[in-house]
Scaffold this motif. Structure first.
Motif, short mmCIF file in Angstrom:
data_model
loop_
_atom_site.label_atom_id
_atom_site.label_comp_id
_atom_site.label_asym_id
_atom_site.label_seq_id
_atom_site.Cartn_x
_atom_site.Cartn_y
_atom_site.Cartn_z
N HIS A 1 -3.87 -14.08 -14.11
CA HIS A 1 -3.71 -12.64 -13.90
C HIS A 1 -2.32 -12.17 -14.33
N PRO A 2 -2.16 -10.87 -14.58
CA PRO A 2 -0.84 -10.36 -14.97
C PRO A 2 0.22 -10.51 -13.89
N SER A 3 -0.19 -10.51 -12.63
CA SER A 3 0.79 -10.55 -11.55
C SER A 3 1.77 -9.39 -11.74
N ILE A 4 3.05 -9.66 -11.87
CA ILE A 4 4.03 -8.57 -12.04
C ILE A 4 4.34 -8.32 -13.52
N TYR A 5 3.69 -9.08 -14.41
CA TYR A 5 4.06 -9.03 -15.83
C TYR A 5 3.13 -8.09 -16.60
N ARG A 6 3.32 -6.82 -16.38
CA ARG A 6 2.54 -5.78 -17.04
C ARG A 6 3.30 -4.46 -16.92
N LYS A 7 2.87 -3.47 -17.66
CA LYS A 7 3.49 -2.16 -17.55
C LYS A 7 3.13 -1.55 -16.20
N GLN A 8 4.14 -1.02 -15.51
CA GLN A 8 3.91 -0.34 -14.24
C GLN A 8 3.77 1.16 -14.50
N TRP A 9 2.63 1.70 -14.14
CA TRP A 9 2.34 3.09 -14.49
C TRP A 9 3.08 4.07 -13.58
N GLU A 10 3.56 3.60 -12.44
CA GLU A 10 4.34 4.44 -11.54
C GLU A 10 5.61 3.70 -11.16
N PRO A 11 6.71 4.41 -10.91
CA PRO A 11 7.97 3.74 -10.55
C PRO A 11 7.80 2.88 -9.30
N LEU A 12 8.41 1.70 -9.32
CA LEU A 12 8.33 0.79 -8.17
C LEU A 12 9.32 1.21 -7.10
N THR A 13 8.93 1.08 -5.84
CA THR A 13 9.82 1.41 -4.74
C THR A 13 10.80 0.26 -4.50
N GLU A 14 11.83 0.51 -3.72
CA GLU A 14 12.80 -0.54 -3.39
C GLU A 14 12.12 -1.67 -2.63
N GLU A 15 11.20 -1.32 -1.74
CA GLU A 15 10.49 -2.33 -0.96
C GLU A 15 9.67 -3.24 -1.89
N GLN A 16 9.04 -2.65 -2.90
CA GLN A 16 8.27 -3.44 -3.84
C GLN A 16 9.16 -4.37 -4.65
N LEU A 17 10.27 -3.84 -5.11
CA LEU A 17 11.18 -4.65 -5.92
C LEU A 17 11.73 -5.83 -5.13
N LEU A 18 11.91 -5.65 -3.83
CA LEU A 18 12.40 -6.74 -2.99
C LEU A 18 11.32 -7.77 -2.69
N ASN A 19 10.07 -7.38 -2.82
CA ASN A 19 8.96 -8.28 -2.50
C ASN A 19 7.88 -8.14 -3.59
N PRO A 20 8.07 -8.80 -4.73
CA PRO A 20 7.21 -8.59 -5.90
C PRO A 20 5.73 -8.83 -5.65
N LYS A 21 5.39 -9.72 -4.74
CA LYS A 21 3.96 -9.99 -4.55
C LYS A 21 3.20 -8.76 -4.06
N THR A 22 3.93 -7.78 -3.52
CA THR A 22 3.27 -6.58 -3.02
C THR A 22 2.72 -5.70 -4.14
N TYR A 23 3.22 -5.89 -5.35
CA TYR A 23 2.67 -5.10 -6.45
C TYR A 23 2.08 -5.97 -7.56
N ALA A 24 1.88 -7.25 -7.25
CA ALA A 24 1.28 -8.16 -8.24
C ALA A 24 -0.18 -7.77 -8.51
N ASP A 25 -0.54 -7.75 -9.78
CA ASP A 25 -1.91 -7.45 -10.20
C ASP A 25 -2.69 -8.76 -10.26
N CYS A 26 -3.54 -8.98 -9.27
CA CYS A 26 -4.35 -10.20 -9.20
C CYS A 26 -5.82 -9.89 -9.48
#
Length: 405
Positions: free
Chosen positions: A357-382
């Protein structure tokens, strides 16, 4: 006394030489022909044996084999129409071993994908993928697999129908490979290809004509629908959107899914040209959002995964057997009515590929929040898949059915 006539040998030897030459030429021709026919016979025998082997083989039961000589079948950066949602290497993924796995059924080998042969088969034809973003990923994969065999000036991409229909065309072959956005197949309030995120999803389970008019005359149709049905219940509408007399009812997920597929199957039965159109349905694509299901840490997901699940027969909770049975029953019923639909059962083989899966390695269509950036698995595309990768195998299976089944 008459003069003795000299014996002239030249003409006799000339005839003999010509005769010998003709014999030599004939012999050579017979030898060459024999070799050619033997080779042709061997080739035909090999094709016949391959056809017999593939016809008896369960293509969906097997194992993944690491193969960094033959795979990937194309390079991500060389695909003109690669999607930023699937371009994992472009967006920073360093471990690229997900590109080097080949699916090997237990009882046979898949034929090598031949882009030119497929284009020739598609000459003057339409191949249309219909469904959600996972089917769009398979479409992108198919375009990437064949577009390098088309001259740069003889290929094009365009989008019509308010962005719902994307059309890749190989001009030399007058062939198109298309994708139509219909995530639930029937009409819904998620039909806009861009603005489809809605808080309350509603489907018109008896309405499909709005979509079907865009793919009714296709020569090969590849359907999927599953991901957008994954909720306990769905709003079902009898009537039209905006109609004050429309009737809404909450219907349990599996039942609503079955109702929609029945509408789809009824449309196929009465509208498809059985002498022209080949029909395929791609089974559910698994997700890998709960690492504890494969022995990982509870709360983790596909983020940072680099290897496969090796337990044969592994089945995660993201795939729902009851919905698979609905698909199988609907297709079996269609086949019983004389309309052949092939089920591409990609679920089990894809279950093993938690690292694909792409996980975090893809274009993000919306800006990531600080919380997401601190915890990448929260926005991983699985949910979706990196390309090159797993969807290429789905298309190898599709290719096998088109040519050998």
């Amino acid at each position: 006394m008459a003069k003795a006539q000299p014996i002239v040998l030249g003409s006799t030897w000339g005839i003999r030489n010509i005769f010998q030459s003709l014999v030599a030429i004939l012999t050579t021709t017979l030898v060459v022909t024999s070799i050619y026919l033997t080779q042709e016979g061997e080739q035909w025998s090999n094709e016949r044996n391959k056809l017999h082997s593939l016809s008896k083989c369960n293509l969906f039961s097997g194992k993944w084999v690491f193969d960094n000589e033959s795979y990937p079948l194309y390079k991500e950066q060389h695909c003109t129409y690669m999607s930023d949602q699937l371009a994992c290497e472009k967006f920073g993924r360093k471990d690229l071993s997900y590109q080097n796995w080949r699916w090997e059924p237990h009882q046979c080998n898949l034929p090598r994908f031949n882009a030119t042969a497929l284009l020739e088969r598609l000459r003057n034809k339409r191949m249309v993928f219909v469904g959600d973003s996972l089917n769009r990923g398979q479409w992108v994969s198919m375009v990437c697999l064949i577009e390098s065999s088309v001259h740069p000036t003889l290929k094009s991409m365009r989008t019509i129908a308010n962005g719902s229909l994307s059309i890749f065309k190989a001009e030399e072959y007058n062939a198109t490979i298309e994708f139509y956005w219909a995530p639930l197949l029937v009409e819904s309030n998620s039909d806009d290809p861009v603005k489809h995120r809605v808080p309350e999803r509603t489907v018109r389970v008896q309405a499909i004509e709005k979509h079907a008019k865009y793919w009714s005359d296709a020569d090969i149709l590849v359907f999927n629908t599953f991901l957008w049905w994954r909720r306990r219940a769905m709003n079902v509408l009898w009537g039209s959107f905006g109609d004050p007399n429309g009737v809404f009812k909450k219907v349990e997920m599996v039942r609503a899914y079955e109702m929609a597929l029945r509408t789809w199957s009824d449309w196929l039965e009465f509208q498809i040209n059985r002498n022209k159109t080949k029909l395929f349905f791609v089974s559910m694509s698994p997700t890998h959002q709960k690492a504890h299901e494969w022995g990982g840490i509870r709360g983790d997901n596909c983020y940072k995964e680099t290897d496969q699940i090796t337990e044969e027969g592994y089945w995660g909770n993201g795939s729902i057997p009851s919905m698979m049975r609905v698909v199988e029953n609907v297709i079996e019923n269609l086949n019983g009515r004389g309309l052949n639909v092939e089920l591409l059962n990609i679920t089990q083989l894809s279950e093993y590929r938690k690292e694909g899966h792409p996980s975090i390695y893809r274009k993000q269509w919306e800006p990531l929040t600080e919380e997401q950036l601190l915890n990448p698995k929260t926005y991983a595309d699985c949910i979706h898949w990196c390309l090159p990768g797993v969807p290429d195998t789905w298309n190898e299976l599709l290719y096998t059915y088109i040519f050998y089944r």
